[in-house]
Design a protein around this motif. Sequence first.
Motif, short mmCIF file in Angstrom:
data_model
loop_
_atom_site.label_atom_id
_atom_site.label_comp_id
_atom_site.label_asym_id
_atom_site.label_seq_id
_atom_site.Cartn_x
_atom_site.Cartn_y
_atom_site.Cartn_z
N VAL A 144 0.90 -1.14 -0.07
CA VAL A 144 -0.13 -0.10 0.08
C VAL A 144 0.95 1.22 -0.26
O VAL A 144 1.90 1.33 0.74
CB VAL A 144 -0.91 0.02 0.94
N PRO A 145 0.52 2.22 -0.75
CA PRO A 145 1.36 3.45 -0.84
C PRO A 145 1.38 4.08 0.32
O PRO A 145 0.16 4.21 0.94
CB PRO A 145 0.95 4.22 -2.15
N ASN A 146 2.45 4.58 0.83
CA ASN A 146 2.68 5.35 2.13
C ASN A 146 3.56 6.71 2.05
O ASN A 146 3.75 7.27 3.12
CB ASN A 146 3.35 4.44 3.05
N TRP A 147 3.80 6.92 0.71
CA TRP A 147 4.80 8.08 0.75
C TRP A 147 4.25 8.76 -0.75
O TRP A 147 4.14 8.27 -1.56
CB TRP A 147 6.32 7.60 0.71
N PRO A 148 4.24 10.36 -0.51
CA PRO A 148 4.36 11.29 0.53
C PRO A 148 3.18 11.09 1.75
O PRO A 148 2.21 10.78 1.33
CB PRO A 148 4.64 12.62 0.21
N PHE A 150 1.30 13.22 2.83
CA PHE A 150 0.12 14.03 2.68
C PHE A 150 -0.88 13.39 1.38
O PHE A 150 -1.89 13.72 1.24
CB PHE A 150 0.35 15.54 2.26
N LYS A 151 -0.11 12.82 0.36
CA LYS A 151 -0.78 12.23 -0.50
C LYS A 151 0.15 10.91 -1.31
O LYS A 151 1.01 11.04 -1.97
CB LYS A 151 -0.94 13.02 -1.80
N PRO A 152 -0.39 9.99 -0.50
CA PRO A 152 0.74 8.59 -0.51
C PRO A 152 0.56 8.30 -2.03
O PRO A 152 -0.68 8.11 -2.89
CB PRO A 152 -0.03 7.48 0.08
N MET A 153 1.60 7.88 -2.70
CA MET A 153 1.67 7.54 -4.25
C MET A 153 2.62 6.28 -4.68
O MET A 153 2.23 5.52 -5.43
CB MET A 153 2.13 8.66 -5.31
N ILE A 154 3.54 6.17 -3.52
CA ILE A 154 4.59 4.95 -3.97
C ILE A 154 4.69 4.37 -2.48
O ILE A 154 4.59 5.16 -1.28
CB ILE A 154 5.84 5.63 -4.19
N TYR A 155 5.44 3.06 -2.21
CA TYR A 155 5.65 2.53 -1.20
C TYR A 155 7.08 2.70 -0.87
O TYR A 155 7.99 2.64 -1.64
CB TYR A 155 5.33 1.18 -1.17
N HIS A 156 7.37 3.22 0.55
CA HIS A 156 8.61 3.68 0.72
C HIS A 156 9.02 3.41 2.19
O HIS A 156 8.48 4.14 3.07
CB HIS A 156 9.01 5.24 0.45
N ASP A 157 9.78 2.45 2.50
CA ASP A 157 10.19 2.09 3.85
C ASP A 157 11.68 1.48 3.96
O ASP A 157 12.04 0.40 3.52
CB ASP A 157 9.20 0.95 4.40
#
Length: 350
Positions: A144-148, A150-157
Amino acid sequence: MAMNPFVVDDGDQSNPFASTDETRINPWGGGGGGGGGNNSGSTPQLAGGGSRYGPSAGKTATPPPATPSPAAARQSTATNNAASSSSSSRYKTATTTTAPSGPESNSGGAPLSREMELQRREADVAQREARLKDRERAVGTHDVPNWPKFKPMIYHDIEKEIPLRGRWLVKRVYMAWILAVIVYLVNCIAAFSLLVTNASSGGVTFGISLLILLVGTPVSFVFWYRPLYNGVKGDSSSSFFFFWFNYGAHLGVAALLAVGIPGGVILTLAQFKNNLPSAIICMISSALLIFEVFYGSWQIKSASVYFRSRGMSAEQAKTEAVTGFASSKAGRDIAGAAVKSAVANEVRRT
């Protein structure tokens, strides 16, 4: 001398067991032998002329069995067959109803059937899991997208996706990207101060700085930070080369901005004569640009050290690039067009 009671005296021919009633008629007699049917002094006769004390004495004479007629015999046989058929059908029905079928007919009964059903279900689940794993390997894991935020567009962890051995490098480059965004923003503010104080070419400078802020922020994330992220994540040599090329270009632009384009050293010195607050803002912007260049050069060197420590090479990067391009849609389209062209040329030759 004692007399044997069981021996009949030849001198006395009378039957000691005969009835003393002179008037009683022998029911077994044949009606003859001494007028009036008195059986005293004579041997009793059975029906049919047999002697009462002969070989059959003491046994009741049974009449011979009657021979059934053919019609009665046929009726009795049909009745027996019907009864036998009815009994057989009832037995088959009871067997069909009560006897278990399939695996339940074994000695284990229902528990064995349940065990086999559980084994079948476990095999189905294992097959489905293997199918899902193959699909994940082919398509890739979707998170599930979590970045950025304010408007999640990609998954970044970083903590979850990046191996521990390369996590330090990715965190440093991520800080370099955040620093680049801050530099873009401060540079735009410095250019706006030039516009407000009526500095020379203030309008053009502000327009360029605003464009760099709006476009450079996502482009820098996609073109140099994300390649390093994927390179460390999957040990991809081609991603490292992509990072070096794009991040080097970014640092070159930052060096130009630090020297003389909006917020640079040249405009900063000129602004000290025009407006002191604007000159201070321009000086901060120039200092951040210079710091970004040095910090970025350090990260390029760190990425090179990590690249060599993982045993990656330029030859491997070339192979990965060719393979990736061939598996992409554009590569398949180009390959298909080349095959069609070669086939058409061969047809024309023949």
